[in-house]
Structures are given as structure tokens and as C-alpha cells.
Write a protein that holds these residues in place. Structure first.
Motif, PDB file in Angstrom:
ATOM      1  N   GLY A   1       0.772  -1.227   0.000  1.00 55.18           N
ATOM      2  CA  GLY A   1       0.000   0.000   0.000  1.00 55.18           C
ATOM      3  C   GLY A   1       0.812   1.289   0.000  1.00 55.18           C
ATOM      4  N   LYS A   2       2.147   1.165  -0.042  1.00 52.07           N
ATOM      5  CA  LYS A   2       2.996   2.353  -0.036  1.00 52.07           C
ATOM      6  C   LYS A   2       3.726   2.479  -1.364  1.00 52.07           C
ATOM      7  N   PRO A   3       3.860   3.709  -1.875  1.00 51.18           N
ATOM      8  CA  PRO A   3       4.591   3.883  -3.131  1.00 51.18           C
ATOM      9  C   PRO A   3       6.088   3.659  -2.939  1.00 51.18           C
ATOM     10  N   ILE A   4       6.675   2.936  -3.884  1.00 53.47           N
ATOM     11  CA  ILE A   4       8.120   2.709  -3.891  1.00 53.47           C
ATOM     12  C   ILE A   4       8.636   2.942  -5.309  1.00 53.47           C
ATOM     13  N   LEU A   5       9.940   3.004  -5.434  1.00 53.91           N
ATOM     14  CA  LEU A   5      10.598   3.023  -6.735  1.00 53.91           C
ATOM     15  C   LEU A   5      11.383   1.735  -6.873  1.00 53.91           C
ATOM     16  N   GLN A   6      11.404   1.211  -8.089  1.00 55.92           N
ATOM     17  CA  GLN A   6      12.212   0.040  -8.414  1.00 55.92           C
ATOM     18  C   GLN A   6      13.076   0.408  -9.607  1.00 55.92           C
ATOM     19  N   ARG A   7      14.280  -0.139  -9.653  1.00 55.51           N
ATOM     20  CA  ARG A   7      15.128   0.124 -10.805  1.00 55.51           C
ATOM     21  C   ARG A   7      16.063  -1.048 -11.067  1.00 55.51           C
ATOM     22  N   MET A   8      16.485  -1.097 -12.321  1.00 53.78           N
ATOM     23  CA  MET A   8      17.517  -2.026 -12.757  1.00 53.78           C
ATOM     24  C   MET A   8      18.709  -1.177 -13.171  1.00 53.78           C
ATOM     25  N   VAL A   9      19.902  -1.640 -12.795  1.00 56.74           N
ATOM     26  CA  VAL A   9      21.127  -0.928 -13.138  1.00 56.74           C
ATOM     27  C   VAL A   9      22.112  -1.916 -13.750  1.00 56.74           C
ATOM     28  N   TRP A  10      22.520  -1.639 -14.993  1.00 50.90           N
ATOM     29  CA  TRP A  10      23.583  -2.395 -15.650  1.00 50.90           C
ATOM     30  C   TRP A  10      24.851  -1.559 -15.497  1.00 50.90           C
ATOM     31  N   TYR A  11      25.937  -2.152 -14.985  1.00 53.81           N
ATOM     32  CA  TYR A  11      27.149  -1.376 -14.726  1.00 53.81           C
ATOM     33  C   TYR A  11      28.375  -2.290 -14.772  1.00 53.81           C
ATOM     34  N   ASN A  12      29.561  -1.727 -14.555  1.00 54.79           N
ATOM     35  CA  ASN A  12      30.822  -2.475 -14.716  1.00 54.79           C
ATOM     36  C   ASN A  12      30.834  -3.183 -16.068  1.00 54.79           C
ATOM     37  N   ILE A  13      30.414  -2.479 -17.105  1.00 55.08           N
ATOM     38  CA  ILE A  13      30.205  -3.075 -18.426  1.00 55.08           C
ATOM     39  C   ILE A  13      31.531  -3.204 -19.166  1.00 55.08           C
ATOM     40  N   THR A  14      31.861  -4.456 -19.532  1.00 56.55           N
ATOM     41  CA  THR A  14      33.005  -4.731 -20.407  1.00 56.55           C
ATOM     42  C   THR A  14      32.508  -5.611 -21.549  1.00 56.55           C
ATOM     43  N   GLU A  15      33.405  -5.951 -22.453  1.00 54.64           N
ATOM     44  CA  GLU A  15      33.035  -6.801 -23.587  1.00 54.64           C
ATOM     45  C   GLU A  15      32.574  -8.186 -23.122  1.00 54.64           C
ATOM     46  N   GLN A  16      33.182  -8.701 -22.053  1.00 54.13           N
ATOM     47  CA  GLN A  16      32.932 -10.081 -21.632  1.00 54.13           C
ATOM     48  C   GLN A  16      32.076 -10.227 -20.376  1.00 54.13           C
ATOM     49  N   ALA A  17      31.793  -9.129 -19.693  1.00 50.42           N
ATOM     50  CA  ALA A  17      31.084  -9.253 -18.412  1.00 50.42           C
ATOM     51  C   ALA A  17      30.392  -7.939 -18.061  1.00 50.42           C
ATOM     52  N   LEU A  18      29.425  -8.041 -17.163  1.00 48.07           N
ATOM     53  CA  LEU A  18      28.779  -6.858 -16.597  1.00 48.07           C
ATOM     54  C   LEU A  18      28.057  -7.265 -15.326  1.00 48.07           C
TER      55      LEU A  18
ATOM     56  N   TRP B   1      24.530  -6.481 -12.871  1.00 49.10           N
ATOM     57  CA  TRP B   1      23.144  -6.003 -12.941  1.00 49.10           C
ATOM     58  C   TRP B   1      22.569  -6.037 -11.535  1.00 49.10           C
ATOM     59  N   ASN B   2      21.910  -4.952 -11.150  1.00 46.22           N
ATOM     60  CA  ASN B   2      21.234  -4.888  -9.846  1.00 46.22           C
ATOM     61  C   ASN B   2      19.745  -4.642 -10.038  1.00 46.22           C
ATOM     62  N   TRP B   3      18.961  -5.286  -9.172  1.00 47.45           N
ATOM     63  CA  TRP B   3      17.545  -4.976  -8.997  1.00 47.45           C
ATOM     64  C   TRP B   3      17.477  -4.253  -7.660  1.00 47.45           C
ATOM     65  N   GLU B   4      17.021  -3.003  -7.665  1.00 47.86           N
ATOM     66  CA  GLU B   4      17.077  -2.172  -6.474  1.00 47.86           C
ATOM     67  C   GLU B   4      15.706  -1.588  -6.149  1.00 47.86           C
ATOM     68  N   ARG B   5      15.532  -1.228  -4.867  1.00 46.17           N
ATOM     69  CA  ARG B   5      14.273  -0.652  -4.402  1.00 46.17           C
ATOM     70  C   ARG B   5      14.558   0.550  -3.509  1.00 46.17           C
ATOM     71  N   SER B   6      13.736   1.578  -3.668  1.00 46.73           N
ATOM     72  CA  SER B   6      13.812   2.754  -2.802  1.00 46.73           C
ATOM     73  C   SER B   6      12.447   2.990  -2.178  1.00 46.73           C
ATOM     74  N   GLU B   7      12.436   3.170  -0.866  1.00 46.60           N
ATOM     75  CA  GLU B   7      11.199   3.470  -0.150  1.00 46.60           C
ATOM     76  C   GLU B   7      11.147   4.928   0.285  1.00 46.60           C
ATOM     77  N   ASP B   8      12.144   5.731  -0.157  1.00 49.59           N
ATOM     78  CA  ASP B   8      12.194   7.139   0.238  1.00 49.59           C
ATOM     79  C   ASP B   8      12.310   8.066  -0.979  1.00 49.59           C
ATOM     80  N   GLY B   9      11.620   7.674  -2.059  1.00 47.40           N
ATOM     81  CA  GLY B   9      11.572   8.535  -3.234  1.00 47.40           C
ATOM     82  C   GLY B   9      12.869   8.617  -4.019  1.00 47.40           C
ATOM     83  N   GLY B  10      13.750   7.647  -3.832  1.00 49.12           N
ATOM     84  CA  GLY B  10      14.993   7.618  -4.605  1.00 49.12           C
ATOM     85  C   GLY B  10      16.195   8.209  -3.896  1.00 49.12           C
ATOM     86  N   GLN B  11      16.030   8.613  -2.638  1.00 48.34           N
ATOM     87  CA  GLN B  11      17.182   9.148  -1.887  1.00 48.34           C
ATOM     88  C   GLN B  11      18.177   8.050  -1.544  1.00 48.34           C
ATOM     89  N   THR B  12      17.656   6.871  -1.175  1.00 52.35           N
ATOM     90  CA  THR B  12      18.524   5.722  -0.900  1.00 52.35           C
ATOM     91  C   THR B  12      17.961   4.502  -1.623  1.00 52.35           C
TER      92      THR B  12
END
Length: 147
Positions: free
Chosen positions: A103-120, A122-133
Motif C-alpha cells: 500500500g505504499k509507493p516505492i521506486l524500483q530500478r535495474m542498473v547495468w554497470y561495470n560493463i566490459t566486452e565479456q562481463a557486466l 546487474w542490480n535490482w534495487e528498491r527505494s522506499e524514500d523517493g529515490g534518496q537511498t
């Protein structure tokens, strides 16, 4: 007619193309097949979490030139339907969405990072404070499959 800038943005997700072996947690294993379809305008994902999890899913991502952002739709065998929007900046692809949790609004995001030709990574992340943390809910290491 697309601008040269739009054309280069259409290639921002190309790092993800290919066949990948995935690992997470102590012994999580899966695979992901990422292909370019529909005149190379759409990035299609086929995720298979077996044997570690029964989760299987598909996504399609495209660069929306009118919005100037990437959009992705994800569906899976648990009945989930998720829609994301975001962009590639500072060496990371970040796609996010608004959702409700108990019943509470949250933010969800996916982050692709540490990107190289052979590896990277990926995070699935959640914020319950409007994206501050952000809290990492699932972290996957991608390694390109060896032919």
C-alpha cells in the motif's frame, strides 16, 4: 527521419546483446539470451533462472525517440508485468518504475554497470524514500558464454 544523435542512442543497449551465463548469491545460476529484433530497433531478452529458480521471463526494450528515453516491458512465468523507463549515462544503463508495496509507493530500478566486452553487473534495487537511498534486492553477474 532520425537524427544522428538518435541513431547513436539506438545502439546504447548493444553491450547487452549475446548469450550470457549468470551467477548470483552463493550458488545461483541461470542464462540470458539477448537479441536485436525488428530491424535492430528492439532488444529482446529471454531469461531462464533454472536450475536455481523457476523464474523465466521475457523483456523487450526500445529507444523511444519522442521521449528521448529507453523503455522496457518485462513479463514472466509468475504473472508479472513491469514497465520501465530510463537512460544510459555515466557508463550505466538505469531503468526505473514506480510501484506499490504493501500500500505504499516505492521506486524500483535495474542498473547495468561495470560493463566490459565479456562481463557486466546487474542490480535490482528498491527505494522506499523517493529515490534518496536504494537497497539492492538482487545482484547478478553476467559472463559472456564461451563459444
Amino acid at each position: 527521419m532520425m537524427s544522428e544523435n538518435d541513431e547513436s542512442k539506438l545502439r546504447q543497449f548493444d553491450f547487452w546483446l549475446g548469450e550470457w551465463d549468470l551467477t548470483w548469491g552463493d550458488n545461483g545460476r541461470g542464462t540470458n539470451l539477448i537479441t536485436a529484433v525488428l530491424d535492430n530497433r528492439v532488444i529482446q531478452e529471454q531469461f531462464d533462472g533454472t536450475p536455481s529458480t523457476p523464474l523465466q521471463g521475457l523483456s523487450v526494450s526500445t529507444y523511444n525517440t519522442q521521449l528521448g528515453k529507453w523503455q522496457q516491458t518485462w513479463v514472466d512465468n509468475s504473472g508479472s508485468y513491469l514497465d520501465f523507463v530510463g537512460e544510459f549515462a555515466d557508463g550505466k544503463m538505469v531503468l526505473s518504475r514506480e510501484a506499490m508495496l504493501e500500500g505504499k509507493p516505492i521506486l524500483q530500478r535495474m542498473v547495468w554497470y561495470n560493463i566490459t566486452e565479456q562481463a557486466l553487473d546487474w542490480n535490482w534495487e528498491r527505494s522506499e524514500d523517493g529515490g534518496q537511498t536504494w537497497q539492492i534486492m538482487w545482484q547478478i553477474r553476467y559472463q559472456r558464454k564461451v563459444e
